[in-house]
Scaffold this active site. Structure first.
Site, PDB file in Angstrom:
ATOM      1  NE  ARG A   1      -2.291  -1.774   3.802  1.00  0.00           N
ATOM      2  CZ  ARG A   1      -1.575  -1.020   4.957  1.00  0.00           C
ATOM      3  NH1 ARG A   1      -2.134   0.265   4.309  1.00  0.00           N
ATOM      4  NH2 ARG A   1      -0.908  -1.500   5.116  1.00  0.00           N
TER       5      ARG A   1
ATOM      6  CE  LYS B   1      -5.793  -3.962   5.099  1.00  0.00           C
ATOM      7  NZ  LYS B   1      -6.165  -4.885   6.032  1.00  0.00           N
TER       8      LYS B   1
ATOM      9  CG  HIS C   1      -6.815  -4.116  10.429  1.00  0.00           C
ATOM     10  ND1 HIS C   1      -5.637  -3.733  10.771  1.00  0.00           N
ATOM     11  CD2 HIS C   1      -7.514  -4.606   9.327  1.00  0.00           C
ATOM     12  CE1 HIS C   1      -5.151  -4.033  10.023  1.00  0.00           C
ATOM     13  NE2 HIS C   1      -5.868  -4.557   8.970  1.00  0.00           N
TER      14      HIS C   1
ATOM     15  CB  SER D   1       0.040  -5.575   6.985  1.00  0.00           C
ATOM     16  OG  SER D   1       0.592  -5.936   6.631  1.00  0.00           O
TER      17      SER D   1
ATOM     18  CE  LYS E   1      -5.078  -8.026   9.866  1.00  0.00           C
ATOM     19  NZ  LYS E   1      -3.500  -8.052  10.029  1.00  0.00           N
ATOM     20  CB  THR E   2      -4.328 -13.674   7.233  1.00  0.00           C
ATOM     21  OG1 THR E   2      -4.461 -13.024   7.220  1.00  0.00           O
ATOM     22  CG2 THR E   2      -4.637 -15.005   6.055  1.00  0.00           C
TER      23      THR E   2
ATOM     24  CG  ASP F   1      -7.540  -8.291   6.986  1.00  0.00           C
ATOM     25  OD1 ASP F   1      -6.335  -7.943   7.318  1.00  0.00           O
ATOM     26  OD2 ASP F   1      -7.293  -6.876   5.893  1.00  0.00           O
TER      27      ASP F   1
ATOM     28  NE  ARG G   1      -0.348  -8.716   1.657  1.00  0.00           N
ATOM     29  CZ  ARG G   1      -1.074  -8.848   2.666  1.00  0.00           C
ATOM     30  NH1 ARG G   1      -1.926  -9.248   3.280  1.00  0.00           N
ATOM     31  NH2 ARG G   1      -0.568  -7.665   3.217  1.00  0.00           N
TER      32      ARG G   1
HETATM   33  N1  LIG Z   1       4.055 -16.832  15.803  1.00  0.00           N
HETATM   34  C1  LIG Z   1       3.605 -15.868  14.949  1.00  0.00           C
HETATM   35  N2  LIG Z   1       1.802 -15.615  14.694  1.00  0.00           N
HETATM   36  C2  LIG Z   1       2.302 -15.619  14.117  1.00  0.00           C
HETATM   37  N3  LIG Z   1       2.775 -15.290  12.196  1.00  0.00           N
HETATM   38  C3  LIG Z   1       3.709 -15.749  12.703  1.00  0.00           C
HETATM   39  C4  LIG Z   1       4.407 -16.354  14.113  1.00  0.00           C
HETATM   40  N4  LIG Z   1       5.710 -15.798  13.310  1.00  0.00           N
HETATM   41  C5  LIG Z   1       5.302 -16.134  12.191  1.00  0.00           C
HETATM   42  N5  LIG Z   1       4.810 -15.422  11.327  1.00  0.00           N
HETATM   43  C6  LIG Z   1       4.804 -15.659  10.519  1.00  0.00           C
HETATM   44  O1  LIG Z   1       4.486 -13.639   9.699  1.00  0.00           O
HETATM   45  C7  LIG Z   1       3.210 -13.531   8.870  1.00  0.00           C
HETATM   46  C8  LIG Z   1       1.908 -13.275   9.639  1.00  0.00           C
HETATM   47  O2  LIG Z   1       1.099 -12.878   8.270  1.00  0.00           O
HETATM   48  P1  LIG Z   1      -0.607 -12.861   8.069  1.00  0.00           P
HETATM   49  O3  LIG Z   1      -1.172 -13.588   9.249  1.00  0.00           O
HETATM   50  O4  LIG Z   1      -0.759 -12.905   6.730  1.00  0.00           O
HETATM   51  O5  LIG Z   1      -0.523 -11.846   8.780  1.00  0.00           O
HETATM   52  P2  LIG Z   1      -1.674 -10.286   8.756  1.00  0.00           P
HETATM   53  O6  LIG Z   1      -2.524 -11.225   8.463  1.00  0.00           O
HETATM   54  O7  LIG Z   1      -2.073 -10.057  10.133  1.00  0.00           O
HETATM   55  O8  LIG Z   1      -1.852  -9.466   7.754  1.00  0.00           O
HETATM   56  C9  LIG Z   1       3.170 -14.733   7.787  1.00  0.00           C
HETATM   57  O9  LIG Z   1       3.892 -14.859   7.275  1.00  0.00           O
HETATM   58  C10 LIG Z   1       3.760 -16.055   9.642  1.00  0.00           C
HETATM   59  O10 LIG Z   1       3.529 -16.919   8.533  1.00  0.00           O
HETATM   60  C1  LIG Z   2      -3.922  -6.470   2.838  1.00  0.00           C
HETATM   61  C2  LIG Z   2      -3.748  -5.313   3.679  1.00  0.00           C
HETATM   62  O1  LIG Z   2      -3.716  -6.052   4.992  1.00  0.00           O
HETATM   63  P1  LIG Z   2      -3.062  -7.569   5.602  1.00  0.00           P
HETATM   64  O2  LIG Z   2      -1.530  -7.324   5.651  1.00  0.00           O
HETATM   65  O3  LIG Z   2      -3.594  -6.696   7.290  1.00  0.00           O
HETATM   66  O4  LIG Z   2      -3.662  -8.330   5.668  1.00  0.00           O
HETATM   67  C3  LIG Z   2      -2.733  -4.395   3.872  1.00  0.00           C
HETATM   68  O5  LIG Z   2      -1.744  -3.910   4.621  1.00  0.00           O
HETATM   69  O6  LIG Z   2      -2.049  -4.253   2.559  1.00  0.00           O
HETATM   70 MN   LIG Z   3      -4.104 -10.437   6.169  1.00  0.00          MN
END
Ligand SMILES: Nc1ncnc2c1ncn2[C@@H]1O[C@H](COP(=O)(O)OP(=O)(O)O)[C@@H](O)[C@H]1O
Ligand SMILES: C=C(OP(=O)(O)O)C(=O)O
Ligand SMILES: [Mn+2]
Length: 532
Positions: A60, A200, A219, A239, A243-244, A258, A324
């Site tokens: 972003r 977003k 969020h 981010s 979360k995911t 999200d 992604r």
């Molecule tokens: N302890 C942990 N808990 C969650 N994610 C972790 C951890 N350690 C490493 N990671 C990595 O961090 C990243 C978290 O990203 P994601 O779940 O996409 O976050 P969000 O959805 O909040 O943007 C992933 O690549 C995951 O594999």
């Molecule tokens: C799509 C996004 O959200 P997130 O990384 O929380 O999944 C982003 O921040 O661009």
């Molecule tokens: Mn996410």
């Protein structure tokens, strides 16, 4: 020429957008992929995925995002956090963008933002790229085909990456622009191909609109116990905090990864799909998400692959660390069919602490939860925003400052009331560093985070022995089955305890300096638990 299903009274011409070439309304996934391929927007991947790169923008551009300063929003937008654009500049931007689009082919997707019909937003997304149409079709909620003839957009997003904005004419900062006009009910996106801006933008709209209806926009990801939506958990986080990853738990039903709302009826997903980071995605640790990278129509963004076999390289971050995949929710086998959950029984605030100071889990009182929600301490992780190349500690209020058009207290007050009314238990979870800060320590093992979360959600963690943290005041469990005791006490994970103490003191100071901005906006109980 016009193709596809659309409300005959709501064509683009009826909205004042004319002069385009072919307009393709509400094409389904196979047709969007055919168009994207014939337009050479990307390549087909294994299993029928669609592989794209997005050029200069692979995350972003928060500094290029603007809210148009119209009279109706003048007093409600948090202008310290949202850059203003004058209405006249927006009008010029719109006219210039539409002139630029003349003769070109465009794709229109009419979609819902919000699984709860009483709070949903009907959004039309007009895209220059066929694959952006595919992306947003995965990410938002798809109406039934026969609902399309009656679809009337509440808001329209026009996304034209080949349009380059002109700061001198359009009141923006660079040739990239994301301009939100709440009065014209229009969002214009130009100069960036990063698909995340689309989703977003819808989130930002709902974050503005829902508080007026008493609905808390969050969020966060969300899941619930199998067969029991009353046992819902939400996971707030900026981010990259998890979360995911953490919401895709094989033992629970995924509501969404999200963006959610919390209404008087419970929680609801704003979206109909997920957008997962794929860097180092491991089939053992995250089998469900990994499987989506080989399924028909999943959009794979900025991943390097073998040109001959089309095998994805999950370790090659040469395009971006923010690579992604985007897929509809039903590609996750244990996803909720309704997108609805109960009132959260547990609220988890995820923080990615690059200092390695915070414990892997702590229990928060309601006042402490409010303090941490307003503070929003975490790190920006590499790639998700332009210019961020390594974890960068930040205070991102509501764990999502870039998406919050209103003042943080608006969201804080809603959350506070809902926590009090429904008695949610709150936790702070550090998914960031342990055994030292970024550079010396290591990332918290996902397995440990998952074990601690399971214990929090099944209630067993509430029974664990605890200590009160002397720096931060929250309660930290000292023994949890399946996790080494040492991990629960970050000070012990550092080689040099004195170095930990210095780093912790620094963080306490940062919390205190950041929180000064809320003086005069917070209740006594929150002030009483303030750190530092
Ligand atoms: N302890 C942990 N808990 C969650 N994610 C972790 C951890 N350690 C490493 N990671 C990595 O961090 C990243 C978290 O990203 P994601 O779940 O996409 O976050 P969000 O959805 O909040 O943007 C992933 O690549 C995951 O594999
Ligand atoms: C799509 C996004 O959200 P997130 O990384 O929380 O999944 C982003 O921040 O661009
Ligand atoms: Mn996410």
């Amino acid at each position: 020429m016009t193709t596809g299903r659309v409300n005959p009274t709501q064509r683009l011409e009826d909205q004042g957008v004319s002069g385009l070439g072919n307009v393709y309304y509400n094409l389904t996934e196979p047709d969007l992929i055919e168009h994207a391929l014939s337009r050479k927007e990307g390549a087909l991947g294994q299993g029928g995925t669609f592989l794209v790169t997005t050029g200069k923008h692979t995350g972003r551009s928060p500094k290029d995002k603007f809210v148009v300063r119209t009279p109706s929003v003048e007093d409600t937008i948090w202008w310290d956090n949202n850059a203003p654009m004058e209405p006249a500049a927006f009008d010029t931007l719109k006219a210039d963008m539409i002139a630029h689009m003349a003769g070109g082919d465009y794709f229109v997707q009419d979609l819902f933002g919000g699984a709860d019909p009483s709070h949903r937003l009907d959004v039309r997304v007009v895209t220059e790229l066929a694959w952006h149409g595919l992306f947003i079709r995965h990410l938002l909620r798809r109406p039934e085909r026969d609902e399309l003839e009656g679809f009337v957009p509440d808001f329209t997003i026009i996304n034209c990456p080949s349009f380059k904005a002109d700061p001198a004419k359009h009141g923006c900062r660079s040739d990239t622009v994301i301009a939100i006009n709440f009065d014209a009910k229009t969002i214009l996106i130009g100069g960036t191909e990063y698909a995340g801006e689309n989703k977003k933008s819808v989130f930002t709209l709902l974050n503005y609109l829902l508080p007026e209806k008493g609905v808390m926009p969050m969020h966060c990801s969300a899941n619930h116990a199998p067969g029991n939506p009353v046992d819902t958990a939400v996971f707030f986080g900026l981010s990259g905090t998890g979360k995911t990853t953490l919401s895709a738990d094989p033992a629970r039903i995924l509501i969404g990864d999200d963006e959610h709302g919390w209404s008087e009826r419970g929680t609801f997903n704003f979206e109909g799909g997920c957008y997962a980071k794929t860097i180092s995605l491991n089939p053992e640790a995250e089998p469900e998400i990994y499987a989506t990278t080989k399924r028909f129509a999943t959009v794979i963004e900025n991943m390097v692959y073998d040109p001959e076999t089309h095998e994805l390289d999950f370790e090659d971050d040469s395009l971006t660390a923010n690579m992604r995949c985007a897929y509809p929710l039903d590609y996750i086998s244990n996803a909720s069919a309704t997108g609805l959950g109960g009132h959260p029984k547990n609220i988890i605030m995820l923080t990615c602490d690059a200092f390695g100071v915070l414990p892997p889990i702590a229990r928060l009182s309601p006042a402490q939860a409010m303090y941490h929600f307003l503070s929003g301490f975490t790190s920006k992780v590499a790639g998700t925003e332009r210019g961020v190349t390594e974890p960068e500690p930040t205070f991102s209020t509501c764990f999502g400052a870039p998406f919050m058009p209103r003042r943080p207290e608006v969201y804080g007050e809603l959350l506070k009331q809902k926590i009090a009314k429904h008695g949610a238990t709150c936790w702070l979870v550090n998914t960031g560093w342990t055994g030292g800060a970024y550079g010396t320590g290591s990332r918290m093992p996902i397995k440990a985070t998952r074990t601690l979360l399971s214990a929090a959600l099944d209630g067993s963690l509430a029974q664990a022995p605890i200590r009160k943290d002397k720096n931060f005041g929250f309660e930290v469990p000292t023994t949890v089955k399946g996790v080494p005791d040492i991990l629960l006490d970050p000070r012990r994970t550092w080689d040099d305890a004195a170095a930990y103490d210095r780093q912790a003191a620094k963080l306490v100071q940062m919390f205190s300096e950041n929180f000064a901005q809320y003086e005069g906006h917070i209740d006594d109980d929150v002030r009483a638990v303030a750190i530092g």
